[in-house]
Design an enzyme around this catalytic site. Structure first.
Site, PDB file in Angstrom:
ATOM      1  N   LYS A  20       0.894  -1.361   0.018  1.00 14.67           N
ATOM      2  CA  LYS A  20      -0.119   0.003   0.042  1.00 14.67           C
ATOM      3  C   LYS A  20       0.957   1.267  -0.042  1.00 14.67           C
ATOM      4  O   LYS A  20       0.308   2.308  -0.051  1.00 14.67           O
ATOM      5  CB  LYS A  20      -0.943   0.052   1.369  1.00 14.67           C
ATOM      6  CG  LYS A  20      -1.842  -1.448   1.146  1.00 14.67           C
ATOM      7  CD  LYS A  20      -2.928  -0.799   2.399  1.00 14.67           C
ATOM      8  CE  LYS A  20      -3.561  -2.228   2.546  1.00 14.67           C
ATOM      9  NZ  LYS A  20      -4.508  -2.585   1.278  1.00 14.67           N
ATOM     10  N   LYS A  70      15.095  -6.512   4.632  1.00 12.70           N
ATOM     11  CA  LYS A  70      15.216  -5.759   5.755  1.00 12.70           C
ATOM     12  C   LYS A  70      16.735  -5.700   6.601  1.00 12.70           C
ATOM     13  O   LYS A  70      17.436  -4.958   6.802  1.00 12.70           O
ATOM     14  CB  LYS A  70      14.127  -5.466   7.143  1.00 12.70           C
ATOM     15  CG  LYS A  70      12.736  -4.845   6.410  1.00 12.70           C
ATOM     16  CD  LYS A  70      11.741  -4.745   7.580  1.00 12.70           C
ATOM     17  CE  LYS A  70      10.499  -4.086   7.448  1.00 12.70           C
ATOM     18  NZ  LYS A  70       9.491  -3.993   8.243  1.00 12.70           N
ATOM     19  N   ASP A 106       9.683   1.835  12.019  1.00 15.68           N
ATOM     20  CA  ASP A 106       8.470   0.959  12.366  1.00 15.68           C
ATOM     21  C   ASP A 106       7.939   1.256  13.741  1.00 15.68           C
ATOM     22  O   ASP A 106       6.729   1.239  14.160  1.00 15.68           O
ATOM     23  CB  ASP A 106       8.718  -0.591  12.289  1.00 15.68           C
ATOM     24  CG  ASP A 106       8.881  -1.098  10.907  1.00 15.68           C
ATOM     25  OD1 ASP A 106       8.030  -0.570  10.059  1.00 15.68           O
ATOM     26  OD2 ASP A 106       9.369  -1.889  10.715  1.00 15.68           O
ATOM     27  N   GLY A 236      -3.075  -2.649  12.995  1.00 14.25           N
ATOM     28  CA  GLY A 236      -1.747  -2.027  12.568  1.00 14.25           C
ATOM     29  C   GLY A 236      -1.821  -1.176  11.391  1.00 14.25           C
ATOM     30  O   GLY A 236      -0.844  -0.778  10.909  1.00 14.25           O
TER      31      GLY A 236
END
Length: 271
Positions: A20, A70, A106, A236
């Site tokens: 997204k 990551k 995050d 979330g």
């Protein structure tokens, strides 16, 4: 002005079609009057560093990084923010004159969303379910927000113990607790299979916010379970938008308002 003059950004992952991020960053750009493009780029599993180098050479000014890259982004970064260092993972990259900067937004996204939801983090007692990278990435930002206690609960006790020792936090037994927490955060992927994470009896009460890092059109199994125990629940999606806002601010020097973009995403998911 030619199309080539537009500042270019991208999210890198594999798979990536579900992301997204382009919708979020396009909305941020429109809101703040920033002229940029943002796209999804699927990177071959064995070519992350090479692809980042190619994209930087092509003029890209920043990247979001998602699974499974990551940790590779962390290794690739020549400079890292303290929160990226603590997380051991990077979700935001930015080429600078001093080398490739790696950040992890995050935890900041989670903290911002908890504050949006009205949680008083200063002095709060927080329980993290899961001892993987998702938990690791939010411990430092939660601590910097002033929480009084952070505890880890995990199905594999030795993983919880190792993380607790590394960060100087507590381990919560998976069976039960006498004192409920102010915030219980599901940082596991159990909900992807419709399962519940390890949740100690007594950890959730009516004053608790039960927060699932996963999100979807319907409440997760964890949210449904905790709602049945009388807790307030949230998913979330706000964390996703919050971490994107943090990345956008790093790249562009202007902080967007996450609230209207979150509302747009939420409405689109219900359609």
């Amino acid at each position: 002005m030619s199309a080539s003059a537009v500042d270019r950004y991208a999210v890198l992952g594999n798979p990536i079609a579900h992301s997204k991020s382009p919708a979020i960053h396009s909305a941020f750009a429109a809101q703040t009057g920033q002229r940029l493009s943002y796209e999804r780029i699927e990177v071959p599993l064995d070519a992350f560093a090479a692809r980042v180098g190619e994209l930087i050479a092509a003029g890209y000014l920043g990247f979001n990084v998602t699974v499974p890259f990551k940790e590779q982004a962390f290794a690739l970064a020549q400079r890292r923010t303290p929160r990226a260092q603590a997380a051991g993972a990077v979700n935001t990259l930015m080429p600078t004159s001093d080398g490739l900067l790696g950040d992890n937004t995050d935890g900041a996204g989670l903290v911002a969303d908890l504050q949006r939801l009205g949680v008083q983090l200063a002095g709060a007692r927080v329980l993290l379910l899961g001892a993987g990278g998702a938990s690791r990435g939010v411990i430092l930002p939660l601590r910097e927000a002033g929480v009084a206690r952070i505890a880890i609960c995990n199905r594999t006790a030795d993983k919880a113990q190792a993380l607790a020792i590394e960060f100087g936090i507590a381990v919560q037994a998976a069976e039960s607790t006498d004192t409920p927490y102010d915030v219980v955060i599901n940082a596991t992927s159990a909900g992807l299979a419709g399962a519940l994470p390890p949740l100690p009896t007594g950890a959730v009460a009516v004053h608790t916010l039960a927060y699932d890092m996963l999100y979807g059109a319907q409440p997760t199994a964890f949210m449904q379970h905790c709602s049945g125990l009388g807790a307030r629940v949230a998913d979330g999606l706000g964390m996703l938008v919050g971490q994107a806002a943090e990345s956008f601010a790093l790249w562009r020097g202007v902080r967007p308002d996450a609230e209207p973009v979150l509302a747009q995403l939420r409405a689109a998911m219900k359609d």
